[in-house]
Design an enzyme around this catalytic site. Structure first.
Site, PDB file in Angstrom:
ATOM      1  N   TRP A 257     -15.968   9.129 -62.521  1.00 15.07           N
ATOM      2  CA  TRP A 257     -14.604   9.084 -61.976  1.00 15.07           C
ATOM      3  C   TRP A 257     -14.539   8.139 -60.791  1.00 15.07           C
ATOM      4  CZ3 TRP A 257     -12.582  10.226 -57.157  1.00 15.07           C
ATOM      5  CH2 TRP A 257     -11.195  10.293 -57.070  1.00 15.07           C
ATOM      6  N   HIS A 258     -15.608   8.077 -60.018  1.00 12.37           N
ATOM      7  CA  HIS A 258     -15.595   7.258 -58.815  1.00 12.37           C
ATOM      8  C   HIS A 258     -15.680   5.767 -59.102  1.00 12.37           C
ATOM      9  CE1 HIS A 258     -16.267  11.026 -56.603  1.00 12.37           C
ATOM     10  NE2 HIS A 258     -15.858  10.368 -55.542  1.00 12.37           N
ATOM     11  N   GLY A 259     -16.184   5.382 -60.240  1.00 12.78           N
ATOM     12  CA  GLY A 259     -16.249   3.949 -60.507  1.00 12.78           C
ATOM     13  C   GLY A 259     -16.942   3.648 -61.817  1.00 12.78           C
TER      14      GLY A 259
END
Length: 509
Positions: A322-324
């Site tokens: 989700w973060h990258g």
């Protein structure tokens, strides 16, 4: 447009407040908030604003379908729910992960099987997509009523204070406030105080740490050695906390000015004594999302041990990606998942027998290496930086201490550490205990559990003051706090105007 910019501080936000509070009716204020939110987003994304509008209309229509189908058939409700979840994830997946998938599939096949479209990432897409999903799922579960007015749903999804960096506000958090909120002078003042605190964190602390972090994180580990790598990760550790928590404070403060109570997002995470506690304190709304919408539906911890391990790793793998769209984020998520499992089955029993400071050192080491995985791109670079931190390239690599510039930040380390600690709530609670005549009250400044309410930014006293003299002392302290916050705002504004360096880490998410 970011909150810590001249255009926002001196044009957009003052104009918004003037127009918003000039409207006497709440329905019109909701429309003003939606209009300004779309302008805020379009300022940086003049094309992708239409993607957001499309997402709003899609989720509004599908939620209505779920609600109406519930009167006739559970099968249709599930069908519309599946369609809504798939559509939201497809939007997020296409714009955020298409390039990542194309590059890895092509590398695995040894040919260009998929074209990397090199799409620009729409700002805040990860945040507003999760908010839309919470609304859809909660409508399906019957936990909130369907919003029949598409403008009101649009206001919820596009609301500019928490649009690009959270906190992740569930529809249930503000469902009542959409139609019934009350903006008060006391609430506005408290929100303004919190905004000043967040602005100071972002501009005065995060940006200062970011200068050192940005100069070192792009270097080869062999060039800067142990001191350079340690300084780079340490600077990033403070930068990401002050940057993200500061932005969350500003968002929550602006919500309070309008009468919205956004959930708390940070609770002094660097005071944690375990990986589990760290994630109870860091980005609390994201952890709550994955707990309630992924982990518990998978069965949570009420399953067999093997299934519990699988559930945990699924959640943390998703948290990482989700973060990258990069392998270091996946590795970062799995890193935390493994640590939490190790604590669950083995390490916590040992830590409970040791002094508290040992547990805290353990957690500091954990999040330090966690931010190494987060900040350094490329798995080979991560390996080199890890080796450098264990002395593989000496103290300085091929650089000199003067070239690294780490020495010039030594005097700021106490400020960064103090800024990460809960001294303000501790002093406030001690002052309250003194004012109420209870000097021996046990004080826990920032409890790990149940500390979800956003604290006031002044020495408010909830109990009865035992003497008029002590009430006057409280009034003086509150006045001094307000003067200090005005100074923080002035210094921050001066820094914003005079400097072109104003990064925002979470734009990439």
């Amino acid at each position: 447009m970011v909150f810590s910019s001249t255009i926002f501080l001196f044009a957009f936000f003052p104009l918004f407040l003037a127009v918003y509070f000039a409207m006497p009716w709440r329905a019109v204020r909701n429309g003003v908030l939606l209009a300004f939110s779309l302008v805020f987003y379009a300022w940086g994304e003049p094309v992708y604003v239409w993607l957001m509008v499309g997402s709003i209309l899609m989720n509004w229509a599908l939620a209505l379908c779920i609600s109406r189908a519930g009167l006739r058939s559970g099968l249709w409700r599930k069908l519309f729910l599946g369609l809504a979840v798939a559509a939201n994830l497809a939007i997020l997946g296409f714009w955020k992960y298409q390039g990542f998938l194309a590059q890895n599939i092509n590398a695995a096949l040894g040919e260009e099987f998929l074209t990397d479209l090199q799409l620009a990432l729409p700002i805040g897409i990860s945040f507003f997509t999760l908010q839309a999903l919470t609304y859809i799922v909660d409508v399906y579960r019957g936990e909130v009523k369907v919003q029949k007015n598409p403008l009101y749903l649009g206001m919820y999804i596009a609301m500019f204070p928490q649009l690009v960096a959270g906190p992740i506000v569930r529809y249930s958090d503000i469902e009542y406030e959409i139609d019934h909120r009350r903006a008060t002078l006391a609430g506005f003042a408290q929100g303004l105080r919190l905004f000043c605190v967040g602005l100071g964190k972002k501009v005065l602390l995060a940006n200062t740490a970011g200068v050192l972090a940005d100069s070192l994180l792009v270097q080869d580990a062999a060039t800067i050695g142990f001191i350079g790598c340690f300084s780079g990760v340490a600077a990033y550790t403070f930068q990401i906390y002050f940057d993200f928590s500061g932005y969350s404070d500003m968002a929550i403060g602006m919500g309070k000015m309008m009468g919205f109570d956004y959930p708390r997002n940070f609770n002094y995470p660097y005071t944690a004594r375990s990986a589990t506690e760290f994630w109870r304190r860091w980005h609390m709304t994201l952890g709550g999302f994955f707990r309630d919408y992924v982990y518990i539906p998978l069965g949570g911890n009420r399953v067999s041990v093997p299934r519990f391990i699988v559930n945990t790793m699924i959640v943390w793998g998703l948290t990482g990606i989700w973060h990258g769209a990069a392998w270091n984020f996946v590795l970062w998520g799995l890193y935390w998942g493994v640590l939490i499992l190790l604590e669950k089955f083995f390490i916590t029993r040992l830590l409970d027998r040791l002094p508290g400071f040992v547990s805290h050192i353990w957690c500091v080491v954990l999040f330090f290496f966690g931010w190494l995985l987060f900040a350094v791109t490329g798995l080979s670079n991560v390996a080199e930086w890890t080796a450098a931190l264990f002395g593989a390239y000496g103290w300085l690599g091929t650089s000199t201490l003067w070239e690294l510039q780490s020495w010039s930040y030594v005097s700021l380390i106490p400020i960064f550490i103090v800024g990460s600690l809960p001294w303000a709530p501790y002093l406030r609670k001690k002052l309250e205990a003194w004012a109420e005549g209870d000097r021996h009250r046990s004080i826990v400044a920032a409890p790990a559990k149940g500390n979800t309410a956003v604290p006031p930014c002044q020495a408010l006293c909830e109990g009865a003051v035992v003497a008029p003299g002590r009430a006057r002392v409280l009034a003086v302290v509150n006045g001094l706090v307000d003067v200090s916050l005005v100074a923080v705002f002035v210094l921050s504004a001066m820094a914003v105007v005079s400097s072109s360096y104003n990064p925002f880490i979470y734009f990439q998410f």
